[in-house]
Structures are given as structure tokens and as C-alpha cells.
Design an enzyme around this catalytic site. Structure first.
Site, short mmCIF file in Angstrom:
data_model
loop_
_atom_site.label_atom_id
_atom_site.label_comp_id
_atom_site.label_asym_id
_atom_site.label_seq_id
_atom_site.Cartn_x
_atom_site.Cartn_y
_atom_site.Cartn_z
N GLU A 256 1.70 4.30 -8.36
CA GLU A 256 0.43 4.45 -7.64
C GLU A 256 -0.24 5.80 -7.88
OE1 GLU A 256 1.37 1.76 -3.72
OE2 GLU A 256 2.15 3.79 -3.71
C1 TNX Z 1 4.24 0.85 -2.25
S1 TNX Z 1 6.46 0.55 -4.01
C2 TNX Z 1 4.76 2.09 -2.58
C3 TNX Z 1 5.18 3.01 -1.53
C4 TNX Z 1 4.93 2.45 -0.16
C5 TNX Z 1 5.31 0.99 -0.15
C6 TNX Z 1 5.22 0.37 1.19
C7 TNX Z 1 5.99 1.81 -4.56
C8 TNX Z 1 6.60 2.16 -5.81
N1 TNX Z 1 5.07 2.47 -3.86
O1 TNX Z 1 4.51 4.24 -1.68
O2 TNX Z 1 5.72 3.15 0.75
O3 TNX Z 1 4.46 0.32 -1.03
O4 TNX Z 1 5.69 -0.94 1.17
#
Ligand code: TNX
Length: 508
Positions: free
Chosen positions: A319
Site C-alpha cells: 500500500e
Molecule cells: C491491509 S494487508 C494492510 C494493513 C491493514 C489491513 C487491515 C496489508 C499488507 N496491508 O495495513 O492493517 O489491511 O485488514
């Protein structure tokens, strides 16, 4: 008064009850043969535990599990014992984590090539004893183990859990409690998400404000916290005693607000942002074009590697919405060799594949579809994958719309959904041979304490443990839900606060 702690009408320990314990083990073993003539081993007050040289630690661990409820002394000895932990004499198909367990009227023998295998056998033995064995106060017994033979070894090498200690901080004792719980189901890695926008949780001596300032809050504005390096080493050691390897994650280049808030010079504009206590993602980025970014990461990774006996450092990489794609690639092309130069392999969220890491890097798949070109291409190059599809394996997803904790962006995950997928045959272009294993992440935006962790992890964690350990030929929902129900009295003894899924035929 002892009498008060003992149930007044102990259920008769009938043969069929004992035998069913042998067929109710989670994760399901490779082969289980209850003795055709019935019979059982009965642990008596003068029993001893034999441990071969090299198995002493596992012997002490077993004694430590059994002493409080039995009230027995259970010395661990290199002479003869009623429960015997033996190293060396097993078939090669058992590998490093497999074991053989033989129980008869005369005793229980667990054999394995390594202490890891014996430890797995000990977890099985716990489940062959009555649930009250998990009590922390003296119970009456009788402490019987049904006679029979189990041969067992894992399907996948990596069976993991992840705990996000960044969004909410969990104390060393809370982490250890979780380690004890995942060990029950033969989980062998715990990935700790140590830094995110809301908090930096590990002391870095060369950049002290990361922890003292960057760790000083959490989601919702609570006091947060961090692990000193001594505390962290202690967690690593505690896990190792339970045959669990810690994989530390420092997320980058996004999810870095806590670091950026701690050191103004890490920001492109030289201005430190405020600490962040919300739950948005994707707004922060390290400054890709500043040299200090790489000096900073060099120091962080060097200190982290020195704290890490395991072979992996997890570099996050998910992300990174505030980093352009060319910058993302440029960034990781500098950072990946830094980690490898420290003698570590790299793990990362599968987004990391945009930077084409070497074949020793392990992407962790967290997508929600059974198709991903980046991952399929990496597998074609030779990378192995850890499977954590968010819509199947994210333990922070709510069970259903009424679940008081958790998120739901990847959907609801009831127990049948958690159990109902094959990690070795899930992602297109990712055959079983390319799957290193399964990991169940627990993100903590909504979780503040051990009760919350347990409510989300139980009963799903045992499902992921079984997907990671048991041969696919044993996969069976009806069998699993019955066996899962039989675990509940153990959780009650252990004080585990679990979700009473309506899908499971819980006792009474
Ligand atoms: C996505 S999964 C994220 C996290 C969040 C999560 C909550 C991922 C690699 N990144 O930053 O905590 O969703 O479900």
C-alpha cells in the site's frame, strides 16, 4: 482446600471417549492408528519424563505443561521414563518437524529427528490427554492417553501467524501469551509487524526517537509502547523455546509516519508530520531521493538483523500509495541488497514483486482474488510464496456483520471460509511446490488486548494451522468442525476467550 477445585462428578473416562481423543487431534496427523484392543497409558504421580541428550528443553517444556494440573513432580531425566522423548531413530519421510508417537499401557514414546519434531509430538500428546490437563490448578485426572500410534509430519514448511503490534501495542507478556497459543497448533513462525504509521515498536539504538517518540501512541491515542532490545531478545528466545521463529517486519516505504514524525530530516521537505492515531492507510512515504533514507534503513536493518536468529527480514512494501511506481522500484532496488548483505533473506508483501527481488525473496500474497500476475511471474522465476489471501486468511476480518471487533474490507470470514481453501491449489500459476506455507495475519486497528486477540484468532487459527500442516487428503469440513468443538474445553481451561461460531457443534 483441594477438594473445591476438583469437579465433584468427574465423567467416567470410558474407552470410547479416550479413543476419540486420538482421532480428534488438530491439525489432523498424517496417520492415526488407535490400538484395536483399546487400552490406555495412565500417567501416575511417580512418573518421570525421559529426554534424550538434545531434547532436554522439550522435556522441561512438557513437564511445565503437565505439572500444574496433575500436581505431579514429573522429573526430567536421561534415565528411563514413562513418557520418553527420543531423538534420531525415525524414517526420513518425517523430515525435521515430523514425529512418531506410540502409546501403550506401558508408556508413551515420542521419536523424532530433531527437537522441533519432538515438540510437535508433545503438542499432539497434550491433545491426547483430558482437557483438564490444561488447567493451571490441580485437577483429579485420571490422566489417560489412548493406546495407539501416530505418524505425522507437515505439508508445508512455513506455518505462520502475524501480529500487528504497531496499530495497538501489545506488551511482551501479551505477545508471549499468543506464542503459547499458536504453539498448541504447531505454528512455527510468528511475524511481528513492528512499525507502521501509528507506532514504531522496536528500540533502534542509533535512532532512539523512533521508539521513544514514534512509539509513544497508537490507534485511538493511547500510550502505545515499544520493546527494548533486551525485551525483544527475550521474546525471540521465548518463541525459540517453543520452536517458533520470529520474523520481524519494518514496513516501508509507506506505512512510515511514525518514523517520519520522529526525525524531520527523513522527510523530503524537512518537516516532521504529527504522530498519527487514525486507521487510514497509504498516505506516508519515506523520501526516496534523500541519502539519509538509506543511511537510516542501513542502521535499522543492521540492528534488526543482529536481533534476529531467523533467516528472514520482512520489508513490508504494501500500500505505498504515496510513492510513485518508479520511486518504489528505485527504493527497493537499493534496500533489497542491503538486507541480503546482512546475510538475511527478504520477505515482503507481494507488492514488493514490482521491484523484482531475487529468487530467494518470499512474497506474501495478501490479495483477494485467486489470480495475480506479479506472483505467477515471480513463481515462474523461482520464488516461493507464503499464502495469506485477505478474504480467507485475515483474522482481523469480522466473522459476520455482528462481530463487535475487526474490519470487513475483505469480507466476512466465518470458520468454514477460513478452512475452505487449499493453499497448494489456490492461486493461478502457483502450484503446491511453489508454496512455502500459510500465514494468518492479525491486524490490530480494532484490537487492544489479549481478549481481543483471542476472540479473533479462536477458532480460526486452528483452521489455518491445519491447512498448513495436514495432508490435503485429511481435509474434511464435517470432521474439522467436530474436532474443533472438542478443543473448546481446552481453551476454557487455558482462559482463551473464543468466538462461539454457530457453525461449530460446541459441547453443551
Ligand atoms: C491491509 S494487508 C494492510 C494493513 C491493514 C489491513 C487491515 C496489508 C499488507 N496491508 O495495513 O492493517 O489491511 O485488514
Amino acid at each position: 482446600m483441594l477438594g473445591a477445585a476438583v469437579p465433584s462428578s468427574a465423567a467416567p473416562d470410558r474407552n470410547d471417549v479416550k479413543e476419540s481423543r486420538m482421532t480428534q487431534v488438530i491439525p489432523a496427523p498424517v496417520s492415526v492408528e488407535p490400538d484395536r484392543h483399546g487400552g490406555a497409558f495412565r500417567l501416575e504421580s511417580d512418573a518421570a519424563i525421559h529426554a534424550d541428550h538434545g531434547a532436554r528443553g522439550v522435556g522441561e517444556y512438557l513437564a511445565h505443561v503437565l505439572r500444574p494440573s496433575t500436581g505431579y513432580r514429573l522429573p526430567v531425566t536421561d534415565r528411563k521414563g514413562d513418557i520418553s522423548l527420543e531423538l534420531g531413530k525415525v524414517g526420513s519421510r518425517l523430515g525435521d518437524e515430523g514425529y512418531e508417537l506410540m502409546a501403550s499401557g506401558r508408556g508413551v514414546e515420542i521419536k523424532a529427528r530433531t527437537a522441533r519434531g519432538l515438540f510437535a509430538g508433545v503438542q499432539t500428546l497434550r491433545q491426547l490427554l483430558p482437557a483438564q490437563v490444561e488447567s493451571r490448578s490441580v485437577q483429579r485426572g485420571p490422566w489417560t492417553v489412548p493406546a495407539g500410534k501416530i505418524v505425522d509430519y507437515p505439508r508445508f514448511a512455513h506455518r505462520g501467524a502475524m501480529l500487528d503490534v504497531a496499530r495497538h501495542f501489545f506488551s511482551p507478556d501479551e505477545v508471549k501469551r499468543y506464542i503459547d497459543q499458536i504453539a498448541l497448533y504447531k505454528i512455527n513462525t510468528l511475524h511481528l509487524h513492528l512499525a507502521d504509521d501509528q507506532g514504531w515498536r522496536i528500540e533502534i539504538k542509533s535512532w532512539p526517537r523512533l521508539a521513544t517518540y514514534g512509539g509513544s501512541t497508537e490507534v485511538g491515542g493511547g500510550p502505545g509502547g515499544y520493546y527494548t532490545q533486551d525485551q525483544y531478545r527475550d521474546i525471540v528466545r521465548y518463541a525459540a523455546e517453543r520452536q517458533i521463529t520470529i520474523i520481524p517486519e519494518i514496513d516501508m516505504p509507506g506505512h512510515t509516519n511514525a518514523a517520519l514524525a520522529s526525525y524531520a530530516e527523513l522527510n523530503c521537505d524537512g518537516v516532521a508530520p504529527p504522530l498519527y492515531t487514525g486507521i487510514e492507510v497509504g498516505f506516508s512515504s519515506l523520501c526516496i531521493d534523500k541519502e539519509i533514507t538509506y543511511r537510516f534503513l542501513g542502521d535499522v536493518l543492521r540492528e534488526l538483523a543482529a536481533l534476529t536468529p531467523g533467516e528472514y527480514l520482512h520489508l513490508g512494501g504494501d500500500e505505498a500509495h504515496a510513492t510513485t511506481e518508479p520511486d518504489y522500484v528505485k527504493f527497493f532496488q537499493r534496500v533489497l541488497p542491503m538486507a541480503e548483505a546482512l546475510g538475511k533473506k527478504v520477505s515482503g508483501w507481494h507488492d514488493l514483486l514490482k521491484a523484482t527481488p531475487s529468487v530467494s525473496a518470499v512474497p506474501q500474497y495478501w490479495g483477494t482474488t485467486p489470480q495475480n500476475d506479479l506472483v505467477a511471474e515471480a513463481v515462474a522465476r523461482g520464488n516461493k510464496v507464503v499464502m495469506s489471501p485477505a478474504n480467507k486468511a485475515y483474522m482481523d476480518m469480522k466473522y459476520d456483520e455482528n462481530t463487535p471487533l475487526g474490519l470487513s474490507w475483505a469480507g466476512f470470514i466465518e470458520v468454514d471460509v477460513a478452512y475452505g481453501w487449499d493453499p497448494g491449489n489456490y492461486l493461478q500459476g502457483v502450484p503446491e511446490s511453489a508454496v512455502l506455507g500459510v500465514q494468518a495475519p492479525l491486524w490490530s486497528e480494532t484490537l487492544e488486548n489479549s481478549d481481543h486477540i483471542e476472540f479473533m484468532a479462536f477458532p480460526r487459527l486452528p483452521a489455518y494451522a491445519e491447512l498448513g500442516w495436514s495432508p490435503w487428503s485429511t481435509h474434511d469440513w464435517e470432521s474439522f468442525r467436530t474436532r474443533l468443538a472438542a478443543q473448546a474445553p481446552r481453551w476454557t481451561e487455558l482462559g482463551i476467550d473464543f468466538y462461539r461460531s454457530p457453525q461449530i457443534p460446541w459441547p453443551e
